[in-house]
Scaffold this active site. Structure first.
Site, PDB file in Angstrom:
ATOM      1  NE  ARG A   1       5.777  19.775   2.015  1.00 48.16           N
ATOM      2  CZ  ARG A   1       5.636  20.578   1.078  1.00 48.16           C
ATOM      3  NH1 ARG A   1       6.160  21.716   0.843  1.00 48.16           N
ATOM      4  NH2 ARG A   1       4.527  20.353  -0.301  1.00 48.16           N
TER       5      ARG A   1
ATOM      6  CG  HIS B   1       5.663  15.083   1.289  1.00 47.24           C
ATOM      7  ND1 HIS B   1       4.815  15.868   0.531  1.00 47.24           N
ATOM      8  CD2 HIS B   1       5.304  15.052   2.715  1.00 47.24           C
ATOM      9  CE1 HIS B   1       3.766  16.407   1.403  1.00 47.24           C
ATOM     10  NE2 HIS B   1       3.933  15.994   2.359  1.00 47.24           N
TER      11      HIS B   1
ATOM     12  CD1 TRP C   1      -0.700  22.204  14.593  1.00 44.23           C
ATOM     13  CD2 TRP C   1       0.697  22.636  13.175  1.00 44.23           C
ATOM     14  NE1 TRP C   1      -1.097  21.434  13.297  1.00 44.23           N
ATOM     15  CE2 TRP C   1      -0.102  21.613  12.403  1.00 44.23           C
ATOM     16  CE3 TRP C   1       1.859  22.989  12.322  1.00 44.23           C
ATOM     17  CZ2 TRP C   1      -0.125  21.373  11.107  1.00 44.23           C
ATOM     18  CZ3 TRP C   1       2.087  22.679  11.321  1.00 44.23           C
ATOM     19  CH2 TRP C   1       1.074  21.772  10.325  1.00 44.23           C
TER      20      TRP C   1
END
Length: 333
Positions: free
Chosen positions: A101, A105, A245
């Site tokens: 992440r 980002h 998920w």
């Protein structure tokens, strides 16, 4: 605190404090233990003593960065950094999705029209970028990498963050990501890109295309990249969403695509923001995930990757490698 956004954020619970929820497209994980970083100095020393090198990377289609790796051995300083990153993930697996992440980002703010944003500069060290709701929790990743940066003062933050993301993908069973050093660090927050450049998890296919086309990605690359949602899970106190998920949030595999196609996803009753759940309520998807199977052009790539792991690994490595060099000046001829 800036207004929280529903972004593709991969957030963790905060260390030592509780931040306002960022309703984000967030891969989240359990709290990271501070002692996880205690092993890093020893690992760095071991790496320096052994002078370990890495097997070379396979080629990937990364525009003008087709020279990446090129069959060369990894520089010892990066071998040492790699060893420390792997030790960090081994001591606390939650760092795996978090480092992915951070790399995403740091890179995903790029705008090809203006040439602003992207991985060059490591501007997330400064406000306002470090305070964006979409970046909640990323201070933990930046802090964890600080020991490695201190041991290698000539390494830039921008290089280290992107390198850590590439290493994390491989550590969790994913493909080798093409990567090379050469990024620089900005001195202050004046170079921070505008907010709102990261995708929102509650949006549709049109929004996804707007965000990714701005960076220069096509539909196939978009689906390949979003497949990284096979990693991590969401917590309501971080993103507004809740649940994993896939069954194994620390394994880089094709389950995200397979589950999108095989489960009868339905809106979870009472969810706010709206999220989807599978038949027994143990797994979740975000509206932007479901957009990948509602939109016919996205869906065809979901079907390809669900059926062919090798194809996805190849395309993901190329797309993620491309992501990591967004905003980096082209090398001189």
């Amino acid at each position: 605190m800036l207004r929280a956004t529903r972004s593709f954020a991969r957030a963790l619970r905060p260390i030592g404090s509780r931040a306002q929820p960022a309703r984000s497209f967030a891969t989240t994980a359990a709290p990271i233990e501070k002692h996880s970083r205690a092993l890093l100095p020893a690992v760095l020393a071991l790496g320096a003593a052994t002078g370990a090198v890495l097997l070379t990377q396979p080629k990937a289609e990364c525009a003008w960065y087709d020279f990446l790796w090129g069959g060369k051995k990894e520089d010892p300083k990066w071998s040492n950094a790699r060893a420390a990153i792997l030790a960090l993930i081994e001591s606390d697996p939650n760092f795996g999705p978090l480092l992915v992440r951070l790399a995403w980002h740091a890179s995903g703010t790029y705008d090809k029209a203006s040439g602003t944003g992207g991985s060059n500069g490591a501007t997330m060290r400064f406000p306002p970028e470090c305070k964006w709701g979409a970046n909640n929790g990323l201070g933990a990743a930046r802090d964890a990498l600080e020991t490695i940066k201190t041991a290698n003062p000539d390494v830039t933050y921008a290089d280290l963050w992107t390198f850590a993301g590439a290493v994390a993908i491989e550590a969790m069973g994913g493909p080798k990501i093409p990567w090379t050093e050469g990024r620089t660090d900005k001195a202050d927050g004046s170079a921070c890109p505008p907010g709102g450049r990261l995708p929102d998890g509650d949006k549709d296919a049109a929004h996804i295309r707007t965000i990714f086309y701005r960076m220069g990605f096509n539909d196939q690359e978009i689906v390949a990249l979003i497949g990284a949602h096979t990693l991590g899970f969401c917590h309501s106190d971080r993103s507004g969403y809740d649940g994993p998920w896939t069954e194994d949030p620390y394994k880089f595999d094709t389950d995200f695509f397979k589950l999108l196609l095989s489960e009868p996803w339905r809106i979870k009753l009472g969810s706010d923001p709206v999220q989807y759940e599978n038949s027994n309520g143990t797994l979740m998807m975000l509206p932007a995930d479901i957009a990948l199977i509602v939109d016919s052009d996205f869906r065809k790539w979901v079907k390809v990757y669900a059926a062919d792991k090798d194809a996805w690994f190849k395309d993901f490595a190329a797309a993620f490698g491309k992501l990591l060099v967004l905003g980096v000046p082209k090398p001189s001829a």
